[in-house]
Motif scaffolding. Structure first.
Motif, PDB file in Angstrom:
ATOM      1  N   THR A 116      -4.544  -7.664   9.739  1.00 53.43           N
ATOM      2  CA  THR A 116      -3.724  -6.770  10.566  1.00 53.43           C
ATOM      3  C   THR A 116      -2.452  -7.473  11.026  1.00 53.43           C
ATOM      4  O   THR A 116      -1.370  -6.872  11.041  1.00 53.43           O
ATOM      5  CB  THR A 116      -4.536  -6.278  11.780  1.00 53.43           C
ATOM      6  OG1 THR A 116      -5.709  -5.585  11.320  1.00 53.43           O
ATOM      7  CG2 THR A 116      -3.712  -5.323  12.629  1.00 53.43           C
ATOM      8  N   GLY A 133      -8.699  -2.510   3.457  1.00 55.46           N
ATOM      9  CA  GLY A 133      -9.645  -1.519   2.957  1.00 55.46           C
ATOM     10  C   GLY A 133     -10.951  -2.149   2.511  1.00 55.46           C
ATOM     11  O   GLY A 133     -12.040  -1.604   2.752  1.00 55.46           O
ATOM     12  N   TYR A 136     -13.127  -2.909   5.520  1.00 55.60           N
ATOM     13  CA  TYR A 136     -13.809  -1.692   5.984  1.00 55.60           C
ATOM     14  C   TYR A 136     -14.907  -1.275   5.000  1.00 55.60           C
ATOM     15  O   TYR A 136     -15.981  -0.810   5.401  1.00 55.60           O
ATOM     16  CB  TYR A 136     -12.807  -0.558   6.167  1.00 55.60           C
ATOM     17  CG  TYR A 136     -11.963  -0.668   7.413  1.00 55.60           C
ATOM     18  CD1 TYR A 136     -12.550  -0.862   8.662  1.00 55.60           C
ATOM     19  CD2 TYR A 136     -10.572  -0.576   7.347  1.00 55.60           C
ATOM     20  CE1 TYR A 136     -11.773  -0.950   9.815  1.00 55.60           C
ATOM     21  CE2 TYR A 136      -9.796  -0.664   8.491  1.00 55.60           C
ATOM     22  CZ  TYR A 136     -10.401  -0.856   9.719  1.00 55.60           C
ATOM     23  OH  TYR A 136      -9.633  -0.950  10.859  1.00 55.60           O
ATOM     24  N   VAL A 141     -17.507   1.320   6.604  1.00 55.42           N
ATOM     25  CA  VAL A 141     -16.659   2.290   7.302  1.00 55.42           C
ATOM     26  C   VAL A 141     -15.782   2.933   6.224  1.00 55.42           C
ATOM     27  O   VAL A 141     -14.607   2.591   6.056  1.00 55.42           O
ATOM     28  CB  VAL A 141     -15.817   1.621   8.405  1.00 55.42           C
ATOM     29  CG1 VAL A 141     -15.068   2.675   9.219  1.00 55.42           C
ATOM     30  CG2 VAL A 141     -16.704   0.780   9.319  1.00 55.42           C
ATOM     31  N   ASP A 143     -14.439   5.921   5.503  1.00 50.70           N
ATOM     32  CA  ASP A 143     -13.233   6.730   5.720  1.00 50.70           C
ATOM     33  C   ASP A 143     -12.013   5.847   5.968  1.00 50.70           C
ATOM     34  O   ASP A 143     -10.930   6.106   5.435  1.00 50.70           O
ATOM     35  CB  ASP A 143     -13.442   7.682   6.903  1.00 50.70           C
ATOM     36  CG  ASP A 143     -14.428   8.800   6.570  1.00 50.70           C
ATOM     37  OD1 ASP A 143     -14.697   9.004   5.363  1.00 50.70           O
ATOM     38  OD2 ASP A 143     -14.925   9.455   7.498  1.00 50.70           O
ATOM     39  N   LYS A 144     -12.206   4.787   6.756  1.00 47.65           N
ATOM     40  CA  LYS A 144     -11.084   3.877   7.021  1.00 47.65           C
ATOM     41  C   LYS A 144     -10.725   3.078   5.775  1.00 47.65           C
ATOM     42  O   LYS A 144      -9.554   2.772   5.546  1.00 47.65           O
ATOM     43  CB  LYS A 144     -11.429   2.949   8.179  1.00 47.65           C
ATOM     44  CG  LYS A 144     -11.415   3.636   9.537  1.00 47.65           C
ATOM     45  CD  LYS A 144     -11.565   2.624  10.674  1.00 47.65           C
ATOM     46  CE  LYS A 144     -11.443   3.308  12.018  1.00 47.65           C
ATOM     47  NZ  LYS A 144     -11.557   2.341  13.143  1.00 47.65           N
ATOM     48  N   GLU A 147      -8.654   5.295   3.624  1.00 48.41           N
ATOM     49  CA  GLU A 147      -7.330   5.452   4.233  1.00 48.41           C
ATOM     50  C   GLU A 147      -6.419   4.296   3.846  1.00 48.41           C
ATOM     51  O   GLU A 147      -5.246   4.499   3.494  1.00 48.41           O
ATOM     52  CB  GLU A 147      -7.487   5.514   5.755  1.00 48.41           C
ATOM     53  CG  GLU A 147      -6.173   5.656   6.512  1.00 48.41           C
ATOM     54  CD  GLU A 147      -6.399   5.673   8.014  1.00 48.41           C
ATOM     55  OE1 GLU A 147      -5.628   4.996   8.731  1.00 48.41           O
ATOM     56  OE2 GLU A 147      -7.340   6.351   8.483  1.00 48.41           O
ATOM     57  N   GLN A 148      -6.948   3.072   3.879  1.00 47.44           N
ATOM     58  CA  GLN A 148      -6.150   1.907   3.524  1.00 47.44           C
ATOM     59  C   GLN A 148      -5.829   1.874   2.031  1.00 47.44           C
ATOM     60  O   GLN A 148      -4.711   1.528   1.634  1.00 47.44           O
ATOM     61  CB  GLN A 148      -6.876   0.620   3.936  1.00 47.44           C
ATOM     62  CG  GLN A 148      -6.984   0.428   5.441  1.00 47.44           C
ATOM     63  CD  GLN A 148      -5.643   0.275   6.128  1.00 47.44           C
ATOM     64  OE1 GLN A 148      -4.759  -0.423   5.639  1.00 47.44           O
ATOM     65  NE2 GLN A 148      -5.481   0.926   7.266  1.00 47.44           N
TER      66      GLN A 148
END
Length: 276
Positions: A116, A133, A136, A141, A143-144, A147-148
């Motif tokens: 990050t 990604g 995650y 996780v 969905d996250k 997203e990445q």
């Protein structure tokens, strides 16, 4: 684990030509040893650079790189910490490389924190989005993670690895038709990706097409003969075809290639249940 690289030695040679500082000269000599993969010798030169200039973040950074390539993860993390302390916002690779080590060690919160930070320093770097990604993904996780991977594809719509990892998330979610579509997109971009062919075969197995699955996984192994995951996947295809002898051979090969150490105990369990 991927080999961490110093980069272009010429940059350091130019620096040395315009600088009389002895710490820079030791760094250049260390880099020469590094490129030869003489990591212990390289570290000795970098330490000499630190004797001349204890504030040299480059020396700490390069020591960390060398230790990474020697699989000294704890030592590398400590030296990246010093490099970041001396140069907190100039070299994004400090955080990318340390994040990779934390990911390898399954210290996901620390990996996410480093990635990050790297992302805030270089928001255009598609690989950082991919790595976040993956963190995650490992944490389940999904969905996250997706997203990445999607953000990585916004940076580069032809980023085959992002399609590969999106497909893997859909495999974990047992959405096999979507995984198939993602793998086909990725392979249109990179037709030599052994991992995607292995996962394509596994996907087709789950879709009830073992013969096609076998063809794809065989091709994966042709492209990369030391992929333990592919041998595990092919063993599962052979089990579906009732060819236990071939399955046992592949399960044993997967173990020899380190599957259980790198992933999980699935191969060991199959071997005990099938091959007596």
């Amino acid at each position: 684990m991927k080999r961490f690289s110093i980069g272009i030695l010429a940059i350091y040679l130019i620096i040395t030509l315009v600088s009389c500082r002895s710490d820079k000269k030791f760094i250049v000599r260390g880099n020469i040893e590094f490129e030869k993969e003489n990591y212990k010798s390289a570290i000795n030169y970098y330490k000499k650079a630190l004797e001349q200039n204890p504030e040299s973040w480059e020396a700490y950074y390069n020591i960390a790189l060398a230790k990474s390539n020697m699989n000294n993860d704890t030592g590398a993390i400590a030296d990246y910490l010093m490099a970041a302390k001396l140069n907190p916002k100039e070299n994004v690779n400090i955080y990318i490389n340390r994040g990779a080590i934390y990911l390898k060690l399954k210290q996901y919160d620390k990996a996410l924190a480093d990635y990050t930070t790297a992302q805030s320093m270089n928001p255009s770097n598609k690989e950082i989005y991919l790595n976040i990604g993956i963190v995650y993904q490992e944490q389940k996780v999904y969905d996250k993670a997706l997203e990445q991977f999607n953000l990585a594809l916004k940076k580069d719509s032809m980023y085959a690895l992002a399609f590969s990892h999106r497909a893997y998330v859909y495999l974990l979610k047992e959405d096999y038709p979507t995984a198939l579509a993602e793998l086909q997109k990725g392979l249109m971009i990179d037709s030599n990706d052994a991992v995607m062919y292995s996962n394509l075969g596994y996907t087709k197995l789950k879709l009830g097409k073992p013969e096609e699955a076998l063809t794809d996984i065989n091709h994966s192994i042709t492209l990369k003969k030391d992929n333990s995951w592919a041998y595990k996947n092919r063993a599962m295809v052979y089990l579906a075809m009732k060819n236990n002898q071939a399955a046992c051979k592949d399960l044993q090969k997967a173990i020899e290639l380190g599957y259980s150490n790198e992933y999980d105990n699935q191969v060991d369990s199959l071997l005990k249940a099938t091959c007596k």
